[in-house]
Scaffold this active site. Structure first.
Site, mmCIF file in Angstrom:
data_model
loop_
_atom_site.group_PDB
_atom_site.id
_atom_site.type_symbol
_atom_site.label_atom_id
_atom_site.label_comp_id
_atom_site.label_asym_id
_atom_site.label_seq_id
_atom_site.Cartn_x
_atom_site.Cartn_y
_atom_site.Cartn_z
ATOM 1 N N LYS A 40 0.811 -1.220 0.000
ATOM 2 C CA LYS A 40 0.000 0.000 0.000
ATOM 3 C C LYS A 40 0.849 1.277 0.000
ATOM 4 C CE LYS A 40 -4.465 -1.347 0.442
ATOM 5 N NZ LYS A 40 -4.408 -2.721 0.894
ATOM 6 N N SER A 87 -8.930 1.275 8.069
ATOM 7 C CA SER A 87 -8.414 0.810 9.351
ATOM 8 C C SER A 87 -7.221 -0.090 9.114
ATOM 9 C CB SER A 87 -9.493 0.045 10.104
ATOM 10 O OG SER A 87 -9.978 -0.989 9.285
ATOM 11 N N TYR A 125 2.795 7.837 13.183
ATOM 12 C CA TYR A 125 3.283 8.544 11.990
ATOM 13 C C TYR A 125 2.872 10.012 11.996
ATOM 14 C CZ TYR A 125 4.589 4.098 9.851
ATOM 15 O OH TYR A 125 5.168 2.885 9.572
ATOM 16 N N GLU A 162 -9.103 -14.154 -4.218
ATOM 17 C CA GLU A 162 -9.993 -13.444 -3.324
ATOM 18 C C GLU A 162 -10.473 -14.363 -2.206
ATOM 19 O OE1 GLU A 162 -13.605 -12.393 -5.316
ATOM 20 O OE2 GLU A 162 -13.534 -10.372 -4.515
ATOM 21 N N GLY A 201 -15.865 -13.464 0.695
ATOM 22 C CA GLY A 201 -16.076 -12.129 0.114
ATOM 23 C C GLY A 201 -15.739 -12.138 -1.353
ATOM 24 N N ASP A 213 -17.023 -11.024 -4.008
ATOM 25 C CA ASP A 213 -17.724 -10.061 -4.869
ATOM 26 C C ASP A 213 -16.968 -9.830 -6.174
ATOM 27 O OD1 ASP A 213 -15.927 -8.610 -2.849
ATOM 28 O OD2 ASP A 213 -16.167 -7.134 -4.444
ATOM 29 N N SER A 252 1.332 -9.919 -0.434
ATOM 30 C CA SER A 252 0.998 -8.486 -0.399
ATOM 31 C C SER A 252 1.333 -7.791 0.910
ATOM 32 C CB SER A 252 -0.484 -8.303 -0.721
ATOM 33 O OG SER A 252 -1.266 -9.130 0.119
HETATM 34 C C1 LIG Z 1 -5.130 -3.761 0.671
HETATM 35 C C2 LIG Z 1 -4.542 -5.103 0.680
HETATM 36 C C3 LIG Z 1 -4.905 -6.074 -0.270
HETATM 37 C C4 LIG Z 1 -5.958 -5.834 -1.321
HETATM 38 O O1 LIG Z 1 -5.574 -4.804 -2.212
HETATM 39 P P1 LIG Z 1 -6.653 -4.094 -3.150
HETATM 40 O O2 LIG Z 1 -5.868 -3.091 -3.914
HETATM 41 O O3 LIG Z 1 -7.688 -3.463 -2.251
HETATM 42 O O4 LIG Z 1 -7.260 -5.138 -3.991
HETATM 43 C C5 LIG Z 1 -4.261 -7.297 -0.233
HETATM 44 N N1 LIG Z 1 -3.333 -7.576 0.705
HETATM 45 C C6 LIG Z 1 -2.970 -6.679 1.640
HETATM 46 C C7 LIG Z 1 -1.947 -7.071 2.637
HETATM 47 C C8 LIG Z 1 -3.552 -5.408 1.667
HETATM 48 O O5 LIG Z 1 -3.196 -4.524 2.594
#
Ligand SMILES: *Cc1c(COP(=O)(O)O)cnc(C)c1O
Length: 322
Positions: free
Chosen positions: A53, A78, A115, A204, A208, A210, A305
């Protein structure tokens, strides 16, 4: 023509290079043996703030003009987006307000405040966070940066796949977790531009799904807030911009149940010695559960991620499988 094109991702990579980590790509012979595949893992659990992110947030905030910068940024989150916006705002020396549910985990509230961001609490059962965000923006002049449905956010998230494919050429399949679709949309644009025949798979949480429903139906499907341990993907609907990109560039969307996520968490910890949050396990979870089945030897890129899960929760989840 999509809201984001490949050049936006290349430009974003330059713009954010000063503020983000170039994360490692790891392999594991144990997981290759287990799955019969040739797996490569892009480890955004080692990203600044612990998740990808940071890329989208910094890409968006660093493009503010002087007036926007003076007023600052507001967002409702959050999760990891909150920390990424707060961290980016501090690096770029602008004020930030984060709208968070009053019952958000204390650790996440503390991290966001650390932060230097201001936290505005709301009641998630009584109030609508988007309208609170709009209200704050209207009063303060702050710019809203949403967690996924914004071209600069999508372009920033696309730099994960750009880096990944520069390091590992000839991937046949790339798997990305799917929440609101910022990561998957950015991944699809970068991956398809670099290698048009690559298959891009969104992963996904099953509770959820969707995104899967929307992908199959050809229109955005909205659901109630899903109950899943994948808290980074508890979104109710894809965004208009992310859906448009996903429906035209993504090969398929698969759904993964919570036990498979925990199994993947344990595999990452035991076999690769890495700490991954449940949402970050969606890619490997899809492969070990059979939600995504591929021919033996397929060269697969898996995006991990994020890694933000506290130790108590991590252990609880692992023990719940026994
Ligand atoms: C936000 C997030 C996602 C999903 O990302 P999107 O861009 O909302 O699809 C997946 N893994 C982690 C760790 C995230 O913080």
């Amino acid at each position: 023509m999509h809201a984001v094109v490949f050049e936006d991702i290349v430009t974003a990579a330059d713009r954010i290079a000063c503020a983000v980590n170039k994360t490692p790509v790891l392999t594991s012979s144990a997981l290759n043996a287990l799955t019969g595949l040739d797996l490569h893992f892009k480890c955004e659990n080692f990203q600044r703030v612990g998740a990808f992110k940071m890329r989208g947030a910094y890409n968006a905030l660093s493009q503010f003009d002087a007036d926007q910068k003076r007023h600052g940024v507001v967002t409702a989150s959050s999760g990891n987006h909150a920390q990424a916006i707060a961290c980016s705002a501090r690096l770029l020396q602008m004020p930030a307000t984060i709208v968070m549910p009053a019952d958000a985990p204390v650790i996440k509230i503390a991290a966001t405040k650390a932060y230097g961001a201001e936290v505005r609490f709301y009641d998630r059962y009584q109030e609508n966070r988007e309208s609170i965000c709009d209200e704050i923006a209207a009063h303060s002049g702050m710019t809203i940066i949403p967690p996924f449905n914004h071209p600069h956010v999508i372009a920033g998230q696309g730099t994960v796949a750009l880096e990944f494919m520069q390091e590992v050429p000839d991937l046949e399949v790339i798997c990305a977790p799917l929440g609101g679709g910022g990561l998957l949309a950015g991944t699809a644009i970068a991956a398809k531009a670099l290698q048009p025949d690559i298959r891009v798979i969104g992963c996904e949480p099953l509770a959820g799904n969707d995104g899967q429903q929307s992908f199959q139906k050809g229109e955005i499907v909205q659901i109630d807030t899903p109950k899943t341990i994948a808290d980074g993907a508890q979104t109710q609907a894809l965004g208009t911009l992310t859906f448009d990109i996903i429906r035209s560039l993504v090969t398929d969307v698969v759904a993964v149940d919570d036990p498979a996520l925990i199994q993947a968490m344990q595999l990452y910890a035991e076999r690769m010695k890495i700490w991954v949050e449940p949402t970050g396990c969606l890619g490997l979870g899809a492969l070990v559960s059979g939600a995504l089945q591929l021919p033996a030897g397929t060269r697969v890129g898996v995006i991990i991620s994020g890694g933000n899960v506290d130790a108590t929760r991590f252990l609880q989840l692992i023990q719940s499988l026994r």
